[in-house]
Write a protein that holds these residues in place. Structure first.
Motif, short mmCIF file in Angstrom:
data_model
loop_
_atom_site.label_atom_id
_atom_site.label_comp_id
_atom_site.label_asym_id
_atom_site.label_seq_id
_atom_site.Cartn_x
_atom_site.Cartn_y
_atom_site.Cartn_z
N ASN A 102 -8.69 13.18 -30.72
CA ASN A 102 -8.69 14.20 -31.76
C ASN A 102 -9.47 15.43 -31.33
OD1 ASN A 102 -7.21 13.45 -34.18
ND2 ASN A 102 -8.59 11.71 -34.33
N ASN A 103 -8.97 16.59 -31.76
CA ASN A 103 -9.64 17.84 -31.45
C ASN A 103 -9.54 18.75 -32.67
OD1 ASN A 103 -9.89 20.72 -30.39
ND2 ASN A 103 -10.28 19.56 -28.50
N ILE A 104 -10.58 19.49 -32.95
CA ILE A 104 -10.61 20.34 -34.14
C ILE A 104 -9.53 21.42 -34.08
CG2 ILE A 104 -12.27 22.03 -33.22
CD1 ILE A 104 -13.58 22.00 -36.03
N ARG A 105 -9.03 21.73 -32.88
CA ARG A 105 -8.01 22.77 -32.73
C ARG A 105 -6.58 22.21 -32.82
NH1 ARG A 105 -12.09 24.34 -29.29
NH2 ARG A 105 -11.24 23.10 -27.56
N ASP A 106 -6.43 20.90 -33.03
CA ASP A 106 -5.11 20.30 -33.17
C ASP A 106 -4.35 20.90 -34.34
OD1 ASP A 106 -5.49 18.63 -31.02
OD2 ASP A 106 -6.03 16.87 -32.22
N LYS A 107 -3.03 21.05 -34.18
CA LYS A 107 -2.17 21.58 -35.23
C LYS A 107 -0.97 20.65 -35.42
CE LYS A 107 -3.29 26.50 -34.57
NZ LYS A 107 -2.73 27.85 -34.30
N SER A 108 -0.43 20.67 -36.63
CA SER A 108 0.72 19.81 -36.93
C SER A 108 1.98 20.32 -36.25
CB SER A 108 0.94 19.75 -38.44
OG SER A 108 -0.17 19.17 -39.09
N PHE A 109 2.79 19.39 -35.72
CA PHE A 109 4.08 19.75 -35.16
C PHE A 109 5.08 18.62 -35.43
CE2 PHE A 109 1.99 17.52 -31.61
CZ PHE A 109 2.98 16.65 -31.17
N ILE A 110 6.37 18.97 -35.37
CA ILE A 110 7.44 18.00 -35.54
C ILE A 110 8.26 17.99 -34.25
CG2 ILE A 110 9.49 17.33 -36.84
CD1 ILE A 110 8.36 18.79 -39.25
N ALA A 111 8.34 16.84 -33.61
CA ALA A 111 9.16 16.68 -32.40
C ALA A 111 10.41 15.88 -32.78
CB ALA A 111 8.38 15.95 -31.32
N ARG A 112 11.57 16.27 -32.23
CA ARG A 112 12.83 15.64 -32.61
C ARG A 112 13.67 15.31 -31.38
NH1 ARG A 112 14.76 19.69 -37.50
NH2 ARG A 112 12.76 20.71 -37.81
N LYS A 113 14.50 14.31 -31.54
CA LYS A 113 15.45 13.93 -30.50
C LYS A 113 16.73 13.45 -31.16
CE LYS A 113 16.90 12.80 -26.34
NZ LYS A 113 17.17 13.80 -25.30
N LYS A 114 17.87 14.05 -30.76
CA LYS A 114 19.16 13.68 -31.34
C LYS A 114 19.95 12.80 -30.38
CE LYS A 114 19.86 17.68 -34.39
NZ LYS A 114 19.97 16.91 -35.63
N PHE A 115 20.71 11.87 -30.97
CA PHE A 115 21.61 11.02 -30.20
C PHE A 115 23.02 11.19 -30.76
CE2 PHE A 115 17.43 9.26 -29.63
CZ PHE A 115 17.40 8.91 -28.29
N SER A 116 23.98 11.37 -29.88
CA SER A 116 25.33 11.80 -30.22
C SER A 116 26.11 10.76 -31.03
CB SER A 116 26.11 12.13 -28.95
OG SER A 116 26.35 10.93 -28.22
N GLU A 117 27.26 11.21 -31.56
CA GLU A 117 28.19 10.31 -32.26
C GLU A 117 28.62 9.18 -31.35
OE1 GLU A 117 31.41 11.91 -34.83
OE2 GLU A 117 30.71 13.87 -34.11
N GLU A 118 28.87 9.51 -30.09
CA GLU A 118 29.31 8.49 -29.14
C GLU A 118 28.23 7.42 -28.97
OE1 GLU A 118 30.83 8.11 -24.48
OE2 GLU A 118 30.01 10.00 -25.23
N THR A 119 26.97 7.85 -28.87
CA THR A 119 25.86 6.90 -28.74
C THR A 119 25.76 6.03 -29.98
OG1 THR A 119 24.63 8.40 -27.29
CG2 THR A 119 23.36 6.68 -28.42
N PHE A 120 25.91 6.63 -31.17
CA PHE A 120 25.85 5.88 -32.42
C PHE A 120 26.94 4.81 -32.45
CE2 PHE A 120 27.26 5.21 -36.80
CZ PHE A 120 26.06 4.84 -37.42
N ALA A 121 28.16 5.18 -32.07
CA ALA A 121 29.28 4.23 -32.09
C ALA A 121 29.03 3.07 -31.11
CB ALA A 121 30.58 4.95 -31.74
N LYS A 122 28.50 3.39 -29.94
CA LYS A 122 28.24 2.35 -28.95
C LYS A 122 27.09 1.44 -29.39
CE LYS A 122 30.02 4.78 -24.87
NZ LYS A 122 29.70 5.36 -23.54
N LEU A 123 26.08 2.02 -30.04
CA LEU A 123 24.98 1.21 -30.56
C LEU A 123 25.48 0.24 -31.63
CD1 LEU A 123 21.92 3.62 -30.93
CD2 LEU A 123 21.99 1.53 -29.58
N LYS A 124 26.36 0.76 -32.49
CA LYS A 124 26.92 -0.08 -33.56
C LYS A 124 27.70 -1.25 -32.96
CE LYS A 124 29.25 0.64 -38.01
NZ LYS A 124 29.95 1.65 -38.86
#
Length: 424
Positions: free
Chosen positions: A199-221
């Protein structure tokens, strides 16, 4: 005379979580048109009147807690902006913090550029969880569409009880009696951490994202059917395997990741309940990493099946929490509960499928949709998953620095590698 609302069990628990996260839930809906701004304001006002907790101040007297309903101005709730860089504006809006003692507990913004728009919401998790926020969004969009098309007053928002003990409504009298005596907390502690910087007093909030394609979703299913695993279990297994790699845990270490459970599975007549929280945790544990990702999947399925077979899944410890909050002054209750409560260092919440038709505004479905859980304070982390148009979005909201962003993105790269291994 001021109007008061009862502070329910989960309101108090999420207030307790102020030491672990910012308690904000985030929504981003992208459209290929510009909605009627005055109509949006009208629908927001109607929603707030139907759910007064959204314009209430949480009061902690140290002896007790309650919500105090407050007057509000729509311009304090809803804003419209025309930024040059929409994504930067969205990220800045979504990472804001709403204090529990503020007069409003939800903020909404519309960002407009080049004939397109992005509708964003941030709300205090003390008011409602992801399950009810999905319903809120659906009702919000449906009411907007009816109001714009037919001039129908937008008042169709669910109201009713916010009490935690509604989770027992789907049981028989005998079963409910058993569930209300489940005082034992079955969650164990695990010291394995996601490898973020200190932890550091200078830390700030952020949102990191990662998308997986329709093809990946279908194969996972398809792969899930082959392996006897849900998509959630495949994502969780990849989470485990990736963290072992990222943090360098010994392969023989036992590791736990908590998985969010929607307690509405136990309820009867959910449509008669008000906006609130009904989410608990299932602690998924694997005895070791496994020789490969497929053995990890077997461990995850085996662990989750133990919970699935229990008709009281997610209800253990709730009577003890309720008892703790009721017998002592609030400040003392918090200290006692902190001793027995173990906040998971690593967790995952699969908010699930977001349907375009549910979030359509006057016939315009979102081109993209995204929800995420709270910004966690190190060393705690939460991986959130949503699926829109068969595209999975994973996200982590962290209060950290540039090095932490790199670590989270490295984790997403490992997730991608391991998911690709699963789908072959």
């Amino acid at each position: 005379m001021e109007r008061r609302l009862t502070a329910e069990l989960w309101d108090k628990m999420h207030y307790l979580f102020r030491d672990f996260n910012d308690r904000m839930v985030h929504v981003e809906l992208n459209y290929d048109f510009i909605p009627d701004i005055e109509a949006l304001k009208t629908v927001i006002i109607c929603a707030f009147e139907k759910a007064p907790v959204l314009h209430s101040k949480f009061v902690d007297t140290k002896l007790s807690t309650h919500w105090e309903v407050k007057p509000y101005d729509i311009d304090d709730v809803f804003s419209v902006a025309y930024p040059e860089n929409v994504q930067d504006a969205v990220d800045e809006f979504l990472t804001q913090y709403i204090a529990p003692n503020a007069d409003i507990q939800m903020k909404i913004a519309l960002f407009i550029k080049d004939g397109k728009s992005t509708l964003c919401m941030v709300e205090n998790h003390m008011c409602m969880d992801g399950g009810d926020l999905k319903y809120f969004l659906q009702a919000f969009c449906e009411n907007y569409s009816k109001y714009v098309a037919d001039g129908i007053s937008p008042v169709e928002f669910r109201t009713g009880s916010r009490s935690y003990d509604d989770v027992y409504s789907g049981f028989s009298k005998t079963e409910a009696g058993v569930a209300q005596r489940l005082f034992k907390n079955i969650n164990a502690k695990d010291n394995h951490k996601f490898p973020l910087t200190p932890n550091n007093i200078r830390d700030k909030s952020f949102i990191a994202r990662k998308k997986f394609s329709e093809e990946t979703f279908a194969k996972l299913k398809a792969k899930g059917k082959e392996l006897g695993a849900t998509i959630n279990e495949l994502l969780l297994a990849s989470y485990f395997y990736s963290v072992y790699e990222l943090a360098g845990y010994p392969k023989t270490d036992k590791v736990m990741i908590s998985n969010a459970i929607d307690l509405r599975r136990h309820m009867d007549n959910v449509e008669d309940k008000g906006f609130t929280n009904h989410t608990s945790w299932m602690q998924c544990a694997i005895p070791e990493r496994g020789r490969d990702i497929f053995e990890t999947i077997q461990y995850v399925v085996r662990s989750s099946n133990k919970f699935k077979k229990d008709k009281f899944m997610g209800l253990y410890g709730l009577p003890l929490l309720n008892f703790g909050y009721n017998i002592l002054p609030h400040a003392a209750s918090e200290e006692i509960i902190k001793i027995g409560y173990s906040n998971p260092l690593m967790a995952m919440s699969n908010i699930g499928l977001l349907k375009g038709s549910d979030f359509a505004l006057a016939g315009h479905e979102p081109t993209d949709a995204f929800m995420s859980g709270a910004v966690k304070y190190k060393p705690f982390v939460l991986l959130t998953a949503t699926t829109y148009r068969n595209v999975i979005t994973l996200s982590m909201c962290v209060r950290g620095n540039e090095e932490d962003k790199k670590i989270v993105n490295d984790f997403f790269s490992l997730m991608e590698k391991n998911i690709n291994t699963i789908i072959g």
